[in-house]
Design a protein around this motif. Structure first.
Motif, PDB file in Angstrom:
ATOM      1  N   UNK A 128      14.937  -6.469  21.731  1.00 29.99           N
ATOM      2  CA  UNK A 128      14.544  -8.310  21.673  1.00 29.99           C
ATOM      3  C   UNK A 128      15.434  -9.054  21.771  1.00 29.99           C
ATOM      4  N   UNK A 129      16.543 -10.124  22.006  1.00 27.20           N
ATOM      5  CA  UNK A 129      17.200 -11.495  21.784  1.00 27.20           C
ATOM      6  C   UNK A 129      17.427 -12.481  20.622  1.00 27.20           C
ATOM      7  N   UNK A 130      15.969 -12.428  20.302  1.00 26.33           N
ATOM      8  CA  UNK A 130      15.713 -13.104  18.947  1.00 26.33           C
ATOM      9  C   UNK A 130      15.174 -12.977  17.859  1.00 26.33           C
ATOM     10  N   UNK A 131      15.968 -13.227  16.473  1.00 27.39           N
ATOM     11  CA  UNK A 131      15.273 -13.094  15.346  1.00 27.39           C
ATOM     12  C   UNK A 131      13.466 -13.881  15.857  1.00 27.39           C
ATOM     13  N   UNK A 132      13.368 -14.617  15.981  1.00 31.70           N
ATOM     14  CA  UNK A 132      11.621 -15.382  16.162  1.00 31.70           C
ATOM     15  C   UNK A 132      11.186 -14.676  17.302  1.00 31.70           C
ATOM     16  N   UNK A 133      11.696 -13.430  18.137  1.00 31.08           N
ATOM     17  CA  UNK A 133      10.922 -12.686  18.846  1.00 31.08           C
ATOM     18  C   UNK A 133       9.732 -11.324  18.518  1.00 31.08           C
ATOM     19  N   UNK A 134       8.862 -12.546  17.986  1.00 38.08           N
ATOM     20  CA  UNK A 134       7.876 -11.583  17.365  1.00 38.08           C
ATOM     21  C   UNK A 134       6.996 -11.132  17.478  1.00 38.08           C
ATOM     22  N   UNK A 135       6.075  -9.900  17.541  1.00 38.53           N
ATOM     23  CA  UNK A 135       4.868  -9.413  18.175  1.00 38.53           C
ATOM     24  C   UNK A 135       3.411  -9.258  16.348  1.00 38.53           C
ATOM     25  N   UNK A 136       2.525  -9.274  16.808  1.00 36.23           N
ATOM     26  CA  UNK A 136       1.648  -8.724  16.002  1.00 36.23           C
ATOM     27  C   UNK A 136       1.425  -7.384  15.621  1.00 36.23           C
ATOM     28  N   UNK A 137       1.295  -6.716  14.576  1.00 41.28           N
ATOM     29  CA  UNK A 137       0.930  -5.861  14.192  1.00 41.28           C
ATOM     30  C   UNK A 137      -0.275  -5.551  13.581  1.00 41.28           C
ATOM     31  N   UNK A 138      -0.412  -3.971  13.582  1.00 45.76           N
ATOM     32  CA  UNK A 138      -1.956  -4.295  13.187  1.00 45.76           C
ATOM     33  C   UNK A 138      -1.885  -4.422  11.126  1.00 45.76           C
ATOM     34  N   UNK A 139      -3.167  -4.555  10.494  1.00 45.01           N
ATOM     35  CA  UNK A 139      -2.420  -4.349   9.313  1.00 45.01           C
ATOM     36  C   UNK A 139      -2.769  -3.506   8.101  1.00 45.01           C
ATOM     37  N   UNK A 140      -2.324  -3.101   7.213  1.00 48.19           N
ATOM     38  CA  UNK A 140      -2.829  -1.706   6.527  1.00 48.19           C
ATOM     39  C   UNK A 140      -2.945  -2.599   5.345  1.00 48.19           C
ATOM     40  N   UNK A 141      -4.118  -1.360   5.264  1.00 46.56           N
ATOM     41  CA  UNK A 141      -5.254  -2.024   3.641  1.00 46.56           C
ATOM     42  C   UNK A 141      -3.889  -1.683   2.607  1.00 46.56           C
ATOM     43  N   UNK A 142      -4.690  -2.890   1.413  1.00 42.15           N
ATOM     44  CA  UNK A 142      -3.721  -2.710   0.223  1.00 42.15           C
ATOM     45  C   UNK A 142      -4.099  -1.791  -0.014  1.00 42.15           C
ATOM     46  N   UNK A 143      -5.769  -1.618  -0.299  1.00 46.53           N
ATOM     47  CA  UNK A 143      -5.513  -0.462  -1.248  1.00 46.53           C
ATOM     48  C   UNK A 143      -5.069   1.781  -1.091  1.00 46.53           C
ATOM     49  N   UNK A 144      -5.092   1.335   0.077  1.00 40.32           N
ATOM     50  CA  UNK A 144      -4.699   2.767   1.812  1.00 40.32           C
ATOM     51  C   UNK A 144      -2.840   2.435   0.521  1.00 40.32           C
ATOM     52  N   UNK A 145      -2.318   2.098   1.290  1.00 43.62           N
ATOM     53  CA  UNK A 145      -1.016   1.097   0.731  1.00 43.62           C
ATOM     54  C   UNK A 145      -0.433   1.772  -0.401  1.00 43.62           C
ATOM     55  N   UNK A 146      -1.555   1.486  -2.206  1.00 44.92           N
ATOM     56  CA  UNK A 146      -1.404   1.663  -2.976  1.00 44.92           C
ATOM     57  C   UNK A 146      -1.071   3.239  -3.046  1.00 44.92           C
ATOM     58  N   UNK A 147      -2.568   3.684  -2.896  1.00 48.04           N
ATOM     59  CA  UNK A 147      -2.853   5.122  -3.158  1.00 48.04           C
ATOM     60  C   UNK A 147      -2.090   6.170  -2.423  1.00 48.04           C
TER      61      UNK A 147
END
Length: 968
Positions: A128-147
């Protein structure tokens, strides 16, 4: 003479620098759709958040192999209003030129080390050439994250070698986390979908599963360690399987957890009821792929989609009049495709069919009493029962009325041989876990046969009998939407349903944690049957008391209407719909106020109601586009934000995490190191020195442990005494009063009962066909009784646990004081030290006795057991005796004579439940107090704290310190 060439200037090596973006790529599903969800264990962002040290270690190894060094790493959040997931950016430097070849080498080695050392299998690495050069990513389920955090904690503690008493003293932390993990995985949040027939429940769910299903690679990988029942060697009992049970398919595990006799042979129990899914063949797979190919056209061209059902059967135009969901279908997460089918017992089926005897009389008196909805239900019940009777008994419909005349009681009915062979049993089907498409198509064929009478296969086998006798279906699907503790209950539609279907709906609404109310546009114009069933359900009673604990969701699903179908280029059109959402919510809330007879909703109730448009076809069609996944999501983000699907998933995740917040906080407290006071280092050293003398230690500890075991034994006996005898005396007067109230209610309603059908035992006194409900006459209000029972239990349990804690504290204090005196330290009181040292462990154990997620001793559990006990005593003393009579007046007389005994017998049934619950909770309690070698953990913890006090200046990092990054 030639001019001498100029000597080349020696250039200094310059350091090359590049910014790289590490992202979770979108993975396409089994149906070639972009999956919007990723599991926490597979996410590079989660790895960085929870295991930054491990990731940096891997990057260091990659640097050694490639010559590129990581100098900076950070998660970058988008400052814009675009809903993007965090991007992980790293700044790399190298003394050599960083060209594409070098970057490819870096990507290759990073992916290799991540796959070998972590659970992350896929990663996108871009320059990437800029810190604003972002792309979307899949969501992580919050319950899954906590477990996932809990699992990391548990694995970290499990790596600690139990080579010292100090380590053993920390084992309670590991055990506590394991218990929480097990309960989280077993306790599913149940969500019911309520609507009329034909509103698209099955279609909506099929799209969600198609969107979030594991692909073939994930499916195979997740089932590598799967062990099928045929793989079990020898002839072990269920108990002897031990941890091997966890390798079996989920449908088998769940069945065994509820199987009471664990001494029976595993193969003898499972052999007759287990079946492997049989693949339908290549033509079925080819047809399935072709029919999903039209999904991208909906958004791209505005074209109608022609996609066959993914899992759940759906209505087609030819048979649109026929309901597809005959019973409750439970949808759960499973690593492979599985299904459990429960069938009604012979007694249940005979009780249901015997109602034809009273319905076929068609008494004119009934016409005057049952009007409106009840008459409609009764007519539908008669029609359905005729057809079911013909199938279940192999009787010609034309002859049924004559046949019914010879029946005096329901036990006279003779079911056909085909039905008797499977009545009352369960069937378990599961795939091999090797091929996702084959297993899915095989499961779908079975499900179609159990829900759709038009299935051609039903004419060639006994499917027609099974279809008519099916009681409940549980389907396990490898869908990331269900992962993390969700369970969806698909129910029959509220309209055009017979008494049995309505009973299914009512029972489902009694057990669920949340409800989707699905309509085309708004609650205001929703069908009367839907509103009535919701408002009069037990779920609504719970919601009114505790709205924050039971999510209520009004979902408008208008995509059948052309005005709510959107294609590419119609951004302004979908924004107009978004602007009407607040108005729709206001309308829904006003209508809901009318339904529950309130002028306005308090703030806590209003905030507990979720309202949204959902456009699942649009959402799915966008994810079916063929371009690069992150480009599709980024380009069409404005549409995806307005489909309501991501918002719905996030709302459910937030609710699940909120309901489990207390348990996460308890884990945090367990992981927090606390300082203990009350003893100087020299005192602690003196105590430890004496206990290092083997003979002295054995004598002193055996005496302490004997007394400790006696306190534990006394506690168990006293608790059982509370459940078995003291509770009886506490509520005897209340039950006698309730018996008199029940007799008074019977006097008021006896004259309104004009048919024996109202006593049908199958419906447990709550028959939807009749306005008079026996369950509302006898023991009609158990609220006061529930509160009295729980208040008494809570008081007695608290008292007994408090006494036990004091006894153990006194015991350990006396032992330490005695040792100190032997070592020459007189007048030293160790009580403060003992109290602080064992506080966490004993409090944690007491909390596990009361319960957390599974089967806790709460008001809700007491209420549930009271309702179950009420059903038993109503059937035993009231319904079965009355239903087996031929004379209505004599049946009424029997009811009057049996009411008092029925009410007074309630506690006998209730005690069975409470004692069983006590045994479950007691096992959990003891597992937190005693180690595997039966040494009190409290004592181990106490010695561990003494050692820490001895070496307070040179204390090594404890397991809790190592786990600080996992704290909540």
């Amino acid at each position: 003479m030639a001019t001498p060439s100029r000597r080349p200037k020696i250039q200094e090596k310059s350091t090359q620098q590049v910014w790289l973006r590490l992202c979770d790529p979108f993975i396409r599903t089994d149906g070639n759709l972009i999956c919007p969800i990723i599991k926490a264990e597979s996410s590079i962002r989660v790895l960085y958040t929870l295991q930054e040290k491990d990731l940096k270690s891997i990057l260091h190894e990659v640097f050694r192999e490639t010559g590129m060094k990581t100098q900076e790493m950070k998660l970058y959040k988008s400052p814009s209003d675009i809903d993007l997931q965090d991007n992980l950016l790293i700044r790399c430097v190298s003394p050599d030129v960083i060209n594409e070849e070098k970057l490819n080498h870096f990507r290759e080695r990073l992916r290799f080390h991540l796959s070998n050392n972590t659970t992350v299998r896929n990663i996108s690495v871009d320059r990437v050439h800029s810190s604003e050069d972002l792309i979307p990513q899949p969501m992580v389920s919050e319950p899954d994250f906590q477990i996932h955090k809990l699992e990391l904690c548990y694995k970290t503690l499990s790596k600690t070698q139990p080579d010292s008493e100090e380590t053993d003293g920390k084992s309670f932390i590991r055990d506590s986390i394991k218990k929480v993990l097990d309960e989280f995985k077993e306790k599913r949040t149940k969500i019911a979908i309520l609507s009329q027939n034909g509103k698209g429940k099955s279609f909506f769910l099929n799209l969600l599963f198609l969107l979030t299903i594991d692909n073939e690679k994930e499916y195979w990988n997740n089932n590598r360690k799967l062990k099928l029942p045929k793989d079990i060697t020898g002839d072990p009992t269920i108990e002897q399987l031990g941890e091997t049970i966890n390798q079996l398919p989920d449908v088998v595990k769940d069945f065994l957890k509820t199987y009471e006799n664990t001494q029976e042979k595993f193969k003898a129990v499972l052999g007759p009821i287990c079946y492997e899914l049989k693949y339908a063949g290549p033509p079925a797979a080819d047809q399935s792929k072709r029919l999903f190919s039209s999904l991208p056209h909906y958004f791209k061209y505005g074209a109608r989609i022609e996609a066959e059902p993914y899992i759940l059967p759906e209505k087609d135009l030819q048979n649109s009049y026929e309901s597809t969901t005959k019973c409750i279908i439970h949808l759960r997460y499973g690593t492979c495709y599985q299904i459990k089918v429960d069938y009604f017992s012979s007694e249940d089926l005979k009780q249901q069919l015997y109602e034809l005897v009273s319905l076929s009389k068609n008494d004119t008196a009934n016409e005057d009493v049952e009007i409106g909805l009840n008459k409609k239900i009764r007519d539908k019940a008669y029609e359905c029962l005729l057809n079911r009777f013909a199938i279940l008994t192999n009787c010609n419909i034309a002859d049924i009325k004559k046949v019914l005349q010879k029946y005096k009681k329901y036990s006279d009915i003779v079911l056909c041989r085909e039905v008797e062979q499977f009545a009352g049993r369960s069937e378990l089907y599961f795939g091999s876990g090797k091929n996702s498409s084959e297993d899915r198509l095989a499961l779908k064929a079975i499900l179609k046969g159990l829900t759709s009478p038009q299935n051609s296969d039903s004419k060639k086998s006994n499917w027609k009998y099974k279809l008519t006798a099916v009681k409940e279906i549980v389907v396990y699907i490898p869908s990331k939407f269900l992962y993390g503790g969700k369970e969806i209950l698909e129910m029959p539609g509220t309209d055009d349903s017979d008494a049995l279907a309505l009973d299914f709906i009512n029972k489902a609404l009694n057990m669920v944690d949340g409800v989707f109310v699905l309509n085309e546009f708004s609650l205001k114009i929703a069908e009367t049957e839907v509103k009535d069933i919701l408002v009069n359900s037990d779920f609504m009673k719970k919601w009114k008391k505790y709205p924050g604990r039971y999510p209520l969701m009004f979902l408008a699903y208008p995509e059948k209407n052309a005005n709510f179908q959107f294609k590419k280029g119609e951004r302004e059109k979908i924004e107009i719909m978004e602007n009407t959402e607040m108005e729709k919510r206001s309308t829904d809330l006003k209508e809901f106020c009318k339904l529950i007879e309130m002028r306005s909703l308090p703030r806590n109730m209003e905030s507990a109601i979720f309202t949204s448009y959902i456009l699942p076809v649009l959402h799915t069609s966008i994810h079916a586009q063929k371009e690069a996944p992150h480009e599709v999501i980024h380009e069409h983000n404005a549409f995806l934000k307005k489909t309501g699907i991501n918002k719905l998933i996030s709302h459910l995740d937030a609710f699940i995490c909120s309901s489990r917040k207390t348990d996460f906080m308890r884990v945090q407290d367990t992981l927090t190191t606390k300082e203990t006071n009350g003893l100087l280092a020299e005192h602690a050293r003196a105590l430890i020195q004496l206990h290092k003398i083997r003979e002295a230690k054995a004598i002193r500890e055996s005496t302490v442990f004997r007394q400790y075991d006696q306190y534990l034994y006394n506690l168990k006996n006293n608790l059982e005494l509370v459940y078995s005898r003291k509770l009886d005396g506490q509520i005897a007067h209340t039950l006698a009063k309730m018996a008199q109230e029940s007799l008074g209610m019977w006097d008021l309603h006896e004259g309104s009962i004009t048919t024996l059908g109202v006593f049908n035992p199958y419906f447990s006194g709550n028959h939807p066909t009749y306005k008079v409900k026996i369950s509302r006459i006898i023991l009609r209000n158990i609220e006061d009784l529930k509160r009295e029972i729980f208040a008494f239990l809570e008081m007695k349990i608290t008292e007994l646990l408090k006494v036990f804690k004091k006894n153990v504290t006194d015991l350990f204090t006396q032992e330490l004081n005695s040792v100190l005196e032997i070592r020459g330290y007189k007048s030293i009181d160790s009580r403060i030290f003992v109290t602080q040292s064992i506080q966490d462990v004993i409090s944690n154990a007491q909390q596990w006795y009361v319960g957390r997620q599974m089967k806790p001793i709460t008001e809700y559990t007491v209420e549930k057991y009271l309702k179950q006990s009420k059903k038993v005593i109503l059937k035993k003393h009231i319904l079965i005796p009355a239903y087996t009579q031929t004379d209505l007046n004599y049946a009424k007389q029997l009811v009057r004579e049996n009411i008092y005994n029925a009410v007074m017998d309630l506690m006998k049934e209730m005690k069975k439940h409470l004692l069983k619950l006590h045994r479950t909770r007691w096992d959990s309690f003891c597992s937190h107090l005693n180690s595997k070698n039966n040494i009190p953990k409290l004592w181990q913890v106490l010695l561990s704290e003494l050692k820490k006090s001895c070496n307070s200046a040179n204390t090594q990092p404890s397991p809790q310190d190592d786990l600080s990054k996992y704290r909540y």
